[in-house]
Design an enzyme around this catalytic site. Structure first.
Site, PDB file in Angstrom:
ATOM      1  CG  ASP A  89      41.407  29.125  38.944  1.00 25.44           C
ATOM      2  OD1 ASP A  89      40.831  29.660  39.903  1.00 25.44           O
ATOM      3  OD2 ASP A  89      41.158  29.406  37.746  1.00 25.44           O
ATOM      4  CG  HIS A 142      34.495  31.294  34.965  1.00 25.62           C
ATOM      5  ND1 HIS A 142      33.846  30.691  35.992  1.00 25.62           N
ATOM      6  CD2 HIS A 142      35.643  31.795  35.491  1.00 25.62           C
ATOM      7  CE1 HIS A 142      34.569  30.811  37.103  1.00 25.62           C
ATOM      8  NE2 HIS A 142      35.658  31.483  36.830  1.00 25.62           N
ATOM      9  CG  HIS A 182      37.107  33.687  40.101  1.00 21.71           C
ATOM     10  ND1 HIS A 182      37.552  32.416  39.843  1.00 21.71           N
ATOM     11  CD2 HIS A 182      37.598  34.018  41.317  1.00 21.71           C
ATOM     12  CE1 HIS A 182      38.264  31.994  40.878  1.00 21.71           C
ATOM     13  NE2 HIS A 182      38.313  32.941  41.794  1.00 21.71           N
ATOM     14  CB  ALA A 199      39.026  39.654  35.027  1.00 20.45           C
ATOM     15  CG  ASN A 249      41.272  34.597  39.142  1.00 23.34           C
ATOM     16  OD1 ASN A 249      42.045  35.248  39.825  1.00 23.34           O
ATOM     17  ND2 ASN A 249      40.633  33.538  39.597  1.00 23.34           N
ATOM     18  CG  ASN A 257      41.554  30.437  31.607  1.00 23.87           C
ATOM     19  OD1 ASN A 257      42.435  30.205  30.792  1.00 23.87           O
ATOM     20  ND2 ASN A 257      40.740  29.490  32.055  1.00 23.87           N
ATOM     21  CB  THR A 258      38.386  33.795  28.415  1.00 23.05           C
ATOM     22  OG1 THR A 258      37.670  33.002  29.366  1.00 23.05           O
ATOM     23  CG2 THR A 258      37.722  33.696  27.062  1.00 23.05           C
TER      24      THR A 258
END
Ligand SMILES: [Zn+2]
Length: 281
Positions: A84, A179, A207, A209, A229, A231-232
């Site tokens: 990524d 992000h 990205h 999301a 994507n 992550n958080t």
């Protein structure tokens, strides 16, 4: 055997579904993302942010760990191992040489000509080894892997040129996502998104999301996003689990026990996201 984006995204796109991309921060993430994907019988994309690769022991360690866990748990769903936000073309080459099946080259901070030139080099190298490539236009807001920046919408003509002149397999066109956590309701540029999705045929990638409400996610999927994507949200779930465990068991010091709730939380978020991206109740 790892799969690449071309093995899973076009099919998902044709069904108006998206495949979840989940960033990993250690073995706990890998195991629980894989288990949740198996429980939904769904393909899954395991991703490492470029900036996390050294912390996780380097590309080869990560690739071997992922393959070993797939083998250990007899996992048969399609799994993609993806870099990524690859910061340089050399980092993308390194990931490919170590056995990653997909890379993102992030040349979004470069002028278009340079982005195209560098991305094409990555595509040439990657496609030779059956590795897929994602590239980016525009700027995702917030903390883009260490670079704090504002939102810079992707330009339609730049998207078309990047796709046509490089042969990439998936395009991250930044259209208002961020992000990290959002402040207030996210404002995605759906008019721009529609124009881009009508002009290009490859799958789009969303990205940032984490925190985008379901109705906006659905709309993004209908407008050509086949990779989303996350992550958080996984890391917030991990942290919440750890805080609860530390509160509930103040005398326990065994990491396995203290991280059980975090593991469950990661599993639940992944399962929920996969179902959301497939539009299941
Ligand atoms: Zn991103």
């Amino acid at each position: 055997m790892l799969k690449n984006l071309n093995d899973i995204l076009p099919e998902a796109k044709s069904r108006k579904e998206a495949v979840g991309h989940f960033n990993i921060n250690g073995q706990l993430w890998i195991e629980n993302i894989l288990k949740a994907a198996v429980s939904e019988n769904s393909p899954v994309i395991l991703a490492t942010s470029d900036r996390m690769v050294d912390y996780l022991g380097g590309f080869k360690t990560i690739q071997k760990l992922v393959l070993s866990l797939i083998d250990y748990y007899n996992i048969e769903i399609p799994v993609v191992l993806h870099l990524d936000h690859g910061q340089t073309i050399e980092r993308c080459f390194e990931a490919i040489d170590a056995g990653y099946s997909s890379v993102m080259f992030d040349g979004s901070h470069e002028v278009l000509e340079k982005n195209i030139e560098l991305t094409r080099k990555v595509v040439d190298y990657a496609h030779n080894k059956n590795v897929s490539v994602e590239a980016e236009i525009g700027t995702v807001g917030g903390n883009e892997d260490g670079v704090i920046g504002g939102i810079n919408y992707a330009d339609l003509n730049e998207c078309i040129r990047l796709v046509d002149e490089t042969g990439i397999d998936a395009l991250a066109a930044a259209l208002g996502s961020v992000h990290g956590p959002y402040q207030g309701e996210p404002k995605l540029g759906f008019a721009e998104m529609r124009a881009i999705s009508e002009a290009i045929s490859i799958p789009l990638v969303l990205h940032g999301a984490s925190g985008i409400p379901t109705h906006q996610i659905r709309k993004a999927i209908e407008l050509g996003h086949a990779k989303i994507n996350v992550n958080t949200e996984l890391n917030l779930a991990w942290k919440a689990g750890l805080i609860d465990s530390l509160r509930n068991y103040p005398t326990v010091y065994e990491p396995k026990i203290l991280q059980e709730l975090s593991a469950k939380n990661i599993y639940s978020v992944v399962k929920e996201k996969i179902r959301e991206f497939k539009n299941l109740e």
